[in-house]
Design a protein around this motif. Structure first.
Motif, PDB file in Angstrom:
ATOM      1  N   GLY A  63       0.816  -1.213   0.000  1.00 41.32           N
ATOM      2  CA  GLY A  63       0.000   0.000   0.000  1.00 41.32           C
ATOM      3  C   GLY A  63       0.850   1.263   0.000  1.00 41.32           C
ATOM      4  O   GLY A  63       0.576   2.214  -0.753  1.00 41.32           O
ATOM      5  N   ALA A  64       1.895   1.270   0.849  1.00 45.40           N
ATOM      6  CA  ALA A  64       2.753   2.459   0.939  1.00 45.40           C
ATOM      7  C   ALA A  64       3.487   2.694  -0.372  1.00 45.40           C
ATOM      8  O   ALA A  64       3.563   3.838  -0.855  1.00 45.40           O
ATOM      9  CB  ALA A  64       3.748   2.292   2.085  1.00 45.40           C
ATOM     10  N   TRP A  65       4.035   1.643  -0.949  1.00 50.43           N
ATOM     11  CA  TRP A  65       4.801   1.812  -2.195  1.00 50.43           C
ATOM     12  C   TRP A  65       3.897   2.153  -3.378  1.00 50.43           C
ATOM     13  O   TRP A  65       4.310   2.870  -4.296  1.00 50.43           O
ATOM     14  CB  TRP A  65       5.613   0.559  -2.473  1.00 50.43           C
ATOM     15  CG  TRP A  65       6.751   0.383  -1.502  1.00 50.43           C
ATOM     16  CD1 TRP A  65       7.361   1.338  -0.756  1.00 50.43           C
ATOM     17  CD2 TRP A  65       7.409  -0.850  -1.168  1.00 50.43           C
ATOM     18  NE1 TRP A  65       8.365   0.804   0.018  1.00 50.43           N
ATOM     19  CE2 TRP A  65       8.423  -0.533  -0.211  1.00 50.43           C
ATOM     20  CE3 TRP A  65       7.266  -2.170  -1.566  1.00 50.43           C
ATOM     21  CZ2 TRP A  65       9.276  -1.510   0.329  1.00 50.43           C
ATOM     22  CZ3 TRP A  65       8.101  -3.147  -1.028  1.00 50.43           C
ATOM     23  CH2 TRP A  65       9.099  -2.804  -0.087  1.00 50.43           C
ATOM     24  N   THR A  66       2.666   1.649  -3.373  1.00 49.95           N
ATOM     25  CA  THR A  66       1.724   2.014  -4.436  1.00 49.95           C
ATOM     26  C   THR A  66       1.400   3.506  -4.369  1.00 49.95           C
ATOM     27  O   THR A  66       1.413   4.218  -5.388  1.00 49.95           O
ATOM     28  CB  THR A  66       0.432   1.191  -4.317  1.00 49.95           C
ATOM     29  OG1 THR A  66       0.737  -0.204  -4.474  1.00 49.95           O
ATOM     30  CG2 THR A  66      -0.585   1.605  -5.383  1.00 49.95           C
ATOM     31  N   CYS A  67       1.116   3.994  -3.160  1.00 56.78           N
ATOM     32  CA  CYS A  67       0.821   5.419  -2.996  1.00 56.78           C
ATOM     33  C   CYS A  67       2.042   6.286  -3.325  1.00 56.78           C
ATOM     34  O   CYS A  67       1.910   7.362  -3.930  1.00 56.78           O
ATOM     35  CB  CYS A  67       0.356   5.700  -1.576  1.00 56.78           C
ATOM     36  SG  CYS A  67      -1.260   4.986  -1.184  1.00 56.78           S
ATOM     37  N   ALA A  68       3.229   5.807  -2.954  1.00 59.25           N
ATOM     38  CA  ALA A  68       4.458   6.555  -3.258  1.00 59.25           C
ATOM     39  C   ALA A  68       4.656   6.670  -4.763  1.00 59.25           C
ATOM     40  O   ALA A  68       5.048   7.729  -5.276  1.00 59.25           O
ATOM     41  CB  ALA A  68       5.666   5.864  -2.612  1.00 59.25           C
ATOM     42  N   THR A  69       4.371   5.586  -5.476  1.00 56.96           N
ATOM     43  CA  THR A  69       4.514   5.608  -6.938  1.00 56.96           C
ATOM     44  C   THR A  69       3.546   6.615  -7.554  1.00 56.96           C
ATOM     45  O   THR A  69       3.912   7.382  -8.461  1.00 56.96           O
ATOM     46  CB  THR A  69       4.252   4.199  -7.511  1.00 56.96           C
ATOM     47  OG1 THR A  69       5.191   3.271  -6.938  1.00 56.96           O
ATOM     48  CG2 THR A  69       4.412   4.198  -9.029  1.00 56.96           C
ATOM     49  N   ALA A  70       2.310   6.635  -7.040  1.00 56.08           N
ATOM     50  CA  ALA A  70       1.328   7.591  -7.557  1.00 56.08           C
ATOM     51  C   ALA A  70       1.764   9.027  -7.275  1.00 56.08           C
ATOM     52  O   ALA A  70       1.645   9.912  -8.146  1.00 56.08           O
ATOM     53  CB  ALA A  70      -0.037   7.313  -6.925  1.00 56.08           C
ATOM     54  N   LEU A  71       2.298   9.272  -6.072  1.00 51.85           N
ATOM     55  CA  LEU A  71       2.744  10.628  -5.729  1.00 51.85           C
ATOM     56  C   LEU A  71       3.961  11.036  -6.556  1.00 51.85           C
ATOM     57  O   LEU A  71       4.111  12.220  -6.902  1.00 51.85           O
ATOM     58  CB  LEU A  71       3.074  10.704  -4.240  1.00 51.85           C
ATOM     59  CG  LEU A  71       1.884  10.669  -3.283  1.00 51.85           C
ATOM     60  CD1 LEU A  71       2.357  10.793  -1.836  1.00 51.85           C
ATOM     61  CD2 LEU A  71       0.888  11.779  -3.595  1.00 51.85           C
ATOM     62  N   ASP A  72       4.828  10.078  -6.875  1.00 49.98           N
ATOM     63  CA  ASP A  72       5.980  10.404  -7.723  1.00 49.98           C
ATOM     64  C   ASP A  72       5.521  10.930  -9.080  1.00 49.98           C
ATOM     65  O   ASP A  72       6.086  11.881  -9.627  1.00 49.98           O
ATOM     66  CB  ASP A  72       6.868   9.168  -7.913  1.00 49.98           C
ATOM     67  CG  ASP A  72       7.867   8.983  -6.784  1.00 49.98           C
ATOM     68  OD1 ASP A  72       8.208   9.979  -6.110  1.00 49.98           O
ATOM     69  OD2 ASP A  72       8.310   7.835  -6.572  1.00 49.98           O
ATOM     70  N   PRO A  79       6.865  20.160  -4.003  1.00 48.75           N
ATOM     71  CA  PRO A  79       7.733  19.585  -2.976  1.00 48.75           C
ATOM     72  C   PRO A  79       6.968  18.843  -1.886  1.00 48.75           C
ATOM     73  O   PRO A  79       7.507  17.902  -1.286  1.00 48.75           O
ATOM     74  CB  PRO A  79       8.472  20.807  -2.407  1.00 48.75           C
ATOM     75  CG  PRO A  79       7.613  21.978  -2.745  1.00 48.75           C
ATOM     76  CD  PRO A  79       6.959  21.642  -4.036  1.00 48.75           C
ATOM     77  N   ASN A  80       5.743  19.240  -1.629  1.00 47.94           N
ATOM     78  CA  ASN A  80       4.962  18.559  -0.599  1.00 47.94           C
ATOM     79  C   ASN A  80       4.620  17.121  -1.013  1.00 47.94           C
ATOM     80  O   ASN A  80       4.721  16.179  -0.220  1.00 47.94           O
ATOM     81  CB  ASN A  80       3.679  19.322  -0.292  1.00 47.94           C
ATOM     82  CG  ASN A  80       3.953  20.639   0.398  1.00 47.94           C
ATOM     83  OD1 ASN A  80       4.903  20.760   1.176  1.00 47.94           O
ATOM     84  ND2 ASN A  80       3.123  21.637   0.119  1.00 47.94           N
ATOM     85  N   LEU A  81       4.214  16.956  -2.274  1.00 48.75           N
ATOM     86  CA  LEU A  81       3.927  15.609  -2.775  1.00 48.75           C
ATOM     87  C   LEU A  81       5.195  14.768  -2.834  1.00 48.75           C
ATOM     88  O   LEU A  81       5.171  13.564  -2.541  1.00 48.75           O
ATOM     89  CB  LEU A  81       3.267  15.685  -4.155  1.00 48.75           C
ATOM     90  CG  LEU A  81       1.860  16.276  -4.216  1.00 48.75           C
ATOM     91  CD1 LEU A  81       1.340  16.239  -5.653  1.00 48.75           C
ATOM     92  CD2 LEU A  81       0.913  15.527  -3.287  1.00 48.75           C
ATOM     93  N   ALA A  82       6.306  15.398  -3.206  1.00 49.82           N
ATOM     94  CA  ALA A  82       7.578  14.680  -3.267  1.00 49.82           C
ATOM     95  C   ALA A  82       7.979  14.188  -1.873  1.00 49.82           C
ATOM     96  O   ALA A  82       8.427  13.048  -1.701  1.00 49.82           O
ATOM     97  CB  ALA A  82       8.663  15.582  -3.844  1.00 49.82           C
ATOM     98  N   ALA A  83       7.792  15.036  -0.885  1.00 45.19           N
ATOM     99  CA  ALA A  83       8.115  14.647   0.491  1.00 45.19           C
ATOM    100  C   ALA A  83       7.208  13.514   0.958  1.00 45.19           C
ATOM    101  O   ALA A  83       7.644  12.601   1.672  1.00 45.19           O
ATOM    102  CB  ALA A  83       7.980  15.856   1.417  1.00 45.19           C
ATOM    103  N   GLY A  84       5.950  13.560   0.549  1.00 43.97           N
ATOM    104  CA  GLY A  84       5.017  12.496   0.906  1.00 43.97           C
ATOM    105  C   GLY A  84       5.421  11.168   0.295  1.00 43.97           C
ATOM    106  O   GLY A  84       5.342  10.120   0.947  1.00 43.97           O
TER     107      GLY A  84
END
Length: 290
Positions: A63-72, A79-84
């Motif tokens: 779940g975390a890596w899926t959301c990280a990929t979407a935010l990337d 910068p806020n999305l990148a930090a997330g």
């Protein structure tokens, strides 16, 4: 796709000796650790959870890596999305440790195709974790584009590994309750001749085609499904220890009176039955609700 994956796994001949070595090492630690190690393995198997713990733990990194990929993908110039995204990658790496430990506990009690597929699943996940850790390091050192590429490669490995995880459960039946489809008789049904069961002994009976474990202790009759819910081991070939039976395959231990799990890797109890003797027969029926 399934046939391609199976063909690839068959070509990876190093998996068998590697699996032998890993299971021997884990088994040695469990043996040396005594009751504490056994309790830790019970916890990792999910005995307390009444459900295998590994599937729940895998939701955290996936779940975390899926959301990280979407935010990337959405973080260009933000910068806020990148930090997330970076924070989620870190969370996924932490969660992956728990997923690995619970997966290793389950894998220790597998063999054959299950064991080979499970090891390939673990190796892919380990590779993915390494790539995400590399991604995190690159991001922190100011090399964000390279970090994103590393995490994308890691996420691709996670997707393949997830397919193998599904294959383990839904095709090979790993950790699936072997008694899930048992339809216990509602009416009293003969399971064995009363004279066949001596005091302090256990035998295998049968009622309506269901294998039944029958035990007589201190004049009391106990009956439960003879099939171990973890991997299908025949409980009647196991060991009586006090008021409990230990499965001969992987050591799951069940209380004869209430079916409660004293030790895993089983995470669900076997069905219990009421008993009586009638006309020289031991009869059983589904345990009635109180």
């Amino acid at each position: 796709m399934l046939q391609i994956i199976e063909d690839v796994l068959d070509q990876l001949t190093f998996l068998e000796p590697l699996a032998d070595s890993l299971q021997a090492v884990i088994g040695q630690y469990l043996q040396q650790g005594g009751s504490l190690a056994k309790s830790a393995k019970d916890a990792l198997n999910g005995v307390w959870f009444e459900h295998p713990l590994h599937p729940a733990m895998t939701d955290i990194p996936i779940g975390a890596w899926t959301c990280a990929t979407a935010l990337d993908f959405a973080s260009a110039g933000n910068p806020n999305l990148a930090a997330g995204a970076d924070a989620l990658i870190g969370l996924g790496c932490v969660g992956a440790v728990g997923a690995a430990l619970t997966g290793a506990a389950d894998w220790q009690d597998t063999y054959g195709k299950e064991r080979r597929t499970g090891l390939a699943h673990a190796l892919l996940n380990s590779g993915a974790l390494g790539l995400f850790l590399m991604s995190l390091s690159l991001r922190k050192s100011g090399k964000r584009p390279a970090g994103i590429m590393a995490s994308m490669a890691g996420y691709s490995m996670v997707l393949v590994s997830s397919y193998l995880g599904g294959d383990l459960v839904f095709r090979l039946g790993t950790q699936v309750n072997r008694n899930a489809w048992v339809e216990a008789p509602e009416d009293w049904t003969p399971a064995a001749a009363d004279g066949d069961l001596a005091e302090g002994k256990m035998i295998k009976g049968e009622a309506n085609g269901i294998p039944i474990l029958l035990v007589r202790q201190n004049g009391r009759l106990y009956a439960m499904a003879d099939t171990c819910p973890h991997a299908g081991g025949p409980l009647n070939e196991g060991t009586l220890e006090g008021r409990s039976v230990i499965c001969p395959w992987h050591g799951s231990q069940f209380d004869l009176a209430d079916g409660s799990i004293m030790h895993g890797p089983a995470t669900v109890p076997p069905p219990l039955f009421e008993t009586r003797t009638n006309d020289g027969q031991i009869e059983i029926r589904r345990k009635q609700a109180v």
